[in-house]
Design an enzyme around this catalytic site. Structure first.
Site, PDB file in Angstrom:
ATOM      1  N   ASP A 167      32.772  35.379  33.571  1.00 27.60           N
ATOM      2  CA  ASP A 167      33.386  35.477  34.485  1.00 27.60           C
ATOM      3  C   ASP A 167      35.159  34.937  33.884  1.00 27.60           C
ATOM      4  O   ASP A 167      35.641  33.542  33.562  1.00 27.60           O
ATOM      5  CB  ASP A 167      32.779  34.577  35.677  1.00 27.60           C
ATOM      6  CG  ASP A 167      34.190  34.706  36.924  1.00 27.60           C
ATOM      7  OD1 ASP A 167      35.383  35.116  36.801  1.00 27.60           O
ATOM      8  OD2 ASP A 167      33.148  34.309  37.660  1.00 27.60           O
ATOM      9  N   ASN A 225      39.805  44.393  30.418  1.00 22.11           N
ATOM     10  CA  ASN A 225      39.529  45.126  31.142  1.00 22.11           C
ATOM     11  C   ASN A 225      39.706  44.715  33.038  1.00 22.11           C
ATOM     12  O   ASN A 225      40.174  45.764  33.903  1.00 22.11           O
ATOM     13  CB  ASN A 225      38.518  46.324  30.961  1.00 22.11           C
ATOM     14  CG  ASN A 225      38.682  47.278  32.136  1.00 22.11           C
ATOM     15  OD1 ASN A 225      39.185  48.608  32.908  1.00 22.11           O
ATOM     16  ND2 ASN A 225      37.229  47.414  32.720  1.00 22.11           N
ATOM     17  N   TYR A 281      48.553  43.549  44.400  1.00 21.90           N
ATOM     18  CA  TYR A 281      48.106  43.938  43.027  1.00 21.90           C
ATOM     19  C   TYR A 281      49.078  44.580  42.126  1.00 21.90           C
ATOM     20  O   TYR A 281      49.021  44.030  41.273  1.00 21.90           O
ATOM     21  CB  TYR A 281      47.151  44.866  43.646  1.00 21.90           C
ATOM     22  CG  TYR A 281      46.389  46.154  42.539  1.00 21.90           C
ATOM     23  CD1 TYR A 281      45.054  45.369  41.250  1.00 21.90           C
ATOM     24  CD2 TYR A 281      46.526  47.397  41.637  1.00 21.90           C
ATOM     25  CE1 TYR A 281      45.080  45.701  40.281  1.00 21.90           C
ATOM     26  CE2 TYR A 281      46.438  48.458  40.939  1.00 21.90           C
ATOM     27  CZ  TYR A 281      45.741  47.455  40.487  1.00 21.90           C
ATOM     28  OH  TYR A 281      45.217  48.244  39.408  1.00 21.90           O
ATOM     29  N   LYS A 319      50.291  43.071  37.797  1.00 19.34           N
ATOM     30  CA  LYS A 319      49.862  43.878  36.730  1.00 19.34           C
ATOM     31  C   LYS A 319      51.308  44.296  35.862  1.00 19.34           C
ATOM     32  O   LYS A 319      52.088  44.188  34.717  1.00 19.34           O
ATOM     33  CB  LYS A 319      49.851  45.601  37.251  1.00 19.34           C
ATOM     34  CG  LYS A 319      48.330  45.626  37.421  1.00 19.34           C
ATOM     35  CD  LYS A 319      47.295  45.559  36.195  1.00 19.34           C
ATOM     36  CE  LYS A 319      45.986  45.783  37.037  1.00 19.34           C
ATOM     37  NZ  LYS A 319      44.539  45.233  35.954  1.00 19.34           N
ATOM     38  N   THR A 359      37.042  55.179  40.422  1.00 19.62           N
ATOM     39  CA  THR A 359      36.236  54.093  40.755  1.00 19.62           C
ATOM     40  C   THR A 359      36.296  52.982  42.105  1.00 19.62           C
ATOM     41  O   THR A 359      36.797  53.703  43.444  1.00 19.62           O
ATOM     42  CB  THR A 359      36.133  53.024  39.980  1.00 19.62           C
ATOM     43  OG1 THR A 359      37.778  52.389  40.402  1.00 19.62           O
ATOM     44  CG2 THR A 359      36.874  53.907  38.385  1.00 19.62           C
TER      45      THR A 359
HETATM   46  N1  LIG Z   1      40.682  52.941  39.144  1.00 21.37           N
HETATM   47  C1  LIG Z   1      42.347  53.140  38.599  1.00 21.37           C
HETATM   48  O1  LIG Z   1      42.897  54.153  39.033  1.00 21.37           O
HETATM   49  C2  LIG Z   1      43.200  52.268  37.620  1.00 21.37           C
HETATM   50  C3  LIG Z   1      44.072  52.257  37.985  1.00 21.37           C
HETATM   51  C4  LIG Z   1      45.002  51.597  37.052  1.00 21.37           C
HETATM   52  C5  LIG Z   1      44.298  50.527  36.317  1.00 21.37           C
HETATM   53  N2  LIG Z   1      43.961  50.103  36.502  1.00 21.37           N
HETATM   54  C6  LIG Z   1      42.658  48.532  35.853  1.00 21.37           C
HETATM   55  O2  LIG Z   1      41.990  49.571  35.413  1.00 21.37           O
HETATM   56  C7  LIG Z   1      41.037  48.332  35.258  1.00 21.37           C
HETATM   57  C8  LIG Z   1      39.596  48.526  35.739  1.00 21.37           C
HETATM   58  O3  LIG Z   1      39.183  48.914  36.936  1.00 21.37           O
HETATM   59  P1  LIG Z   1      38.041  49.807  37.287  1.00 21.37           P
HETATM   60  O4  LIG Z   1      38.900  50.950  38.161  1.00 21.37           O
HETATM   61  O5  LIG Z   1      37.553  50.206  36.177  1.00 21.37           O
HETATM   62  O6  LIG Z   1      37.524  49.319  38.628  1.00 21.37           O
HETATM   63  P2  LIG Z   1      36.046  48.943  38.777  1.00 21.37           P
HETATM   64  O7  LIG Z   1      34.870  50.374  38.980  1.00 21.37           O
HETATM   65  O8  LIG Z   1      36.572  47.850  40.420  1.00 21.37           O
HETATM   66  O9  LIG Z   1      35.575  47.994  37.912  1.00 21.37           O
HETATM   67  C9  LIG Z   1      36.043  46.477  37.644  1.00 21.37           C
HETATM   68  C10 LIG Z   1      35.198  45.519  36.535  1.00 21.37           C
HETATM   69  O10 LIG Z   1      35.988  44.091  36.442  1.00 21.37           O
HETATM   70  C11 LIG Z   1      34.914  43.621  36.584  1.00 21.37           C
HETATM   71  N3  LIG Z   1      35.844  41.909  37.238  1.00 21.37           N
HETATM   72  C12 LIG Z   1      36.030  41.762  38.295  1.00 21.37           C
HETATM   73  N4  LIG Z   1      36.598  40.465  38.694  1.00 21.37           N
HETATM   74  C13 LIG Z   1      36.017  39.518  37.229  1.00 21.37           C
HETATM   75  C14 LIG Z   1      36.033  38.808  37.193  1.00 21.37           C
HETATM   76  N5  LIG Z   1      36.386  37.316  37.529  1.00 21.37           N
HETATM   77  N6  LIG Z   1      34.791  38.720  35.856  1.00 21.37           N
HETATM   78  C15 LIG Z   1      34.719  39.849  35.036  1.00 21.37           C
HETATM   79  N7  LIG Z   1      34.531  40.799  35.366  1.00 21.37           N
HETATM   80  C16 LIG Z   1      35.591  40.822  36.665  1.00 21.37           C
HETATM   81  C17 LIG Z   1      33.863  44.093  37.510  1.00 21.37           C
HETATM   82  O11 LIG Z   1      33.035  43.667  37.994  1.00 21.37           O
HETATM   83  P3  LIG Z   1      31.861  43.259  39.038  1.00 21.37           P
HETATM   84  O12 LIG Z   1      31.183  44.617  38.629  1.00 21.37           O
HETATM   85  O13 LIG Z   1      31.021  41.825  38.599  1.00 21.37           O
HETATM   86  O14 LIG Z   1      32.523  43.308  40.519  1.00 21.37           O
HETATM   87  C18 LIG Z   1      34.000  45.671  37.235  1.00 21.37           C
HETATM   88  O15 LIG Z   1      33.133  44.974  36.206  1.00 21.37           O
HETATM   89  C19 LIG Z   1      41.017  47.069  36.038  1.00 21.37           C
HETATM   90  O16 LIG Z   1      41.812  46.212  35.600  1.00 21.37           O
HETATM   91  C20 LIG Z   1      42.010  48.085  37.157  1.00 21.37           C
HETATM   92  O17 LIG Z   1      43.632  47.365  37.716  1.00 21.37           O
HETATM   93  C21 LIG Z   1      42.648  50.949  37.553  1.00 21.37           C
END
Ligand SMILES: NC(=O)c1ccc[n+]([C@@H]2O[C@H](COP(=O)([O-])OP(=O)(O)OC[C@H]3O[C@@H](n4cnc5c(N)ncnc54)[C@H](OP(=O)(O)O)[C@@H]3O)[C@@H](O)[C@H]2O)c1
Length: 248
Positions: free
Chosen positions: A66, A93, A171, A175, A206
């Site tokens: 975590d 990530n 958010y 970043k 996602t």
């Molecule tokens: N999706 C997009 O369009 C997008 C665009 C730009 C940047 N991003 C960035 O890409 C990264 C991944 O995002 P995603 O889209 O794949 O989102 P996601 O599917 O919601 O995945 C987020 C991941 O972070 C984990 N997480 C959250 N809080 C945590 C904590 N305190 N300790 C450990 N793990 C934690 C979640 O675990 P749980 O399953 O336990 O919640 C999950 O595995 C993020 O940094 C996000 O800001 C995403």
């Protein structure tokens, strides 16, 4: 990439690797023949991801993690050292949005705190815990998952929500903060072998955005995999998407 860690295999740790983009980063690095630590806070979701990766032929191991918890992160560093003998690549990530809407006139201090704690302080916490391991690698790499919504240039150039996301006081600024912190890491570590860069995955379908994104998690993972596998003369302190450099 070569390594001076006790194991001859390159080892990576991906935080938030149980689903979404993080899972695909783990799969992408695993496909290179690397050993991959699946950092995740929920036991069931972590184990399911490890099993799925292993079934696909990846040398994956679970790392309870975590990013908001000092003890959890310290334990994770010990476990990676114990199971893999060191660490070559860290992909920060894990991230949260803090929930929408979050206009600055309405955002709660608690919302802000949660997002900064995870997206910024979490990255610093994990990075600093893993640095002693990374420093022993011949070609250490750190990739921080940012977003193009952290670009103040883009935020101030248009009000188009497709390129800048919704109005967001937690958010997007988290970043921007992460970008600034990463630049400071690059400055401090400039005389080491560590390359530290920021990746933007694009708008990916996602949980984070209710699957409204237009790219697949695999497409979103590609830029992080590229930055994780940079040659020794590669950039550091940079901010990249698939198409190239993002303006700050
Ligand atoms: N999706 C997009 O369009 C997008 C665009 C730009 C940047 N991003 C960035 O890409 C990264 C991944 O995002 P995603 O889209 O794949 O989102 P996601 O599917 O919601 O995945 C987020 C991941 O972070 C984990 N997480 C959250 N809080 C945590 C904590 N305190 N300790 C450990 N793990 C934690 C979640 O675990 P749980 O399953 O336990 O919640 C999950 O595995 C993020 O940094 C996000 O800001 C995403």
């Amino acid at each position: 990439m070569t390594t001076q860690n006790t194991n001859e295999k390159t080892t990576a740790l991906v935080t938030g690797a149980n689903k979404g983009i993080g899972y695909e980063i783990a799969a992408g690095l695993g496909a290179l023949g690397w050993r991959v630590g699946v950092g995740a806070r929920d036991d069931g979701r972590r184990e399911a991801a490890v099993q799925k990766l292993q079934a696909a032929g990846v040398d994956a191991f679970g790392v309870p993690l975590d990013v908001t918890d000092d003890a959890s992160v310290a334990d994770a560093a010990r476990l990676v050292q114990q199971l893999a003998g060191g660490l070559d690549v860290l992909v920060n990530n894990a991230g949260v949005t803090g929930g929408m809407p979050q206009e600055p006139t309405q955002v709660s201090p608690e919302q802000l705190r949660t997002v900064v704690e995870t997206n910024v302080i979490g990255v610093v916490r994990v990075t600093n815990a893993m640095l002693p391991l990374l420093r022993r690698s011949a070609s250490p790499r750190i990739v921080n998952m940012s977003s193009s919504v952290g670009s103040l240039t883009r935020q101030t150039a248009t009000t188009d929500q497709l390129s800048t996301g919704p109005v967001s006081a937690a958010y997007s600024p988290s970043k921007t903060f992460l970008n600034a912190v990463t630049v400071q890491y690059a400055k401090e570590l400039h005389d080491t072998a560590i390359l530290i860069n920021l990746a933007c995955p694009g708008f990916v379908a996602t949980d984070l955005n209710g699957f409204r994104g237009v790219r697949t998690p695999e497409q979103g993972a590609a830029i992080a995999v590229r930055l994780a596998t940079l040659p020794d003369d590669g950039p550091t302190g940079g901010y990249f998407e698939d198409a190239g450099v993002i303006p700050w």
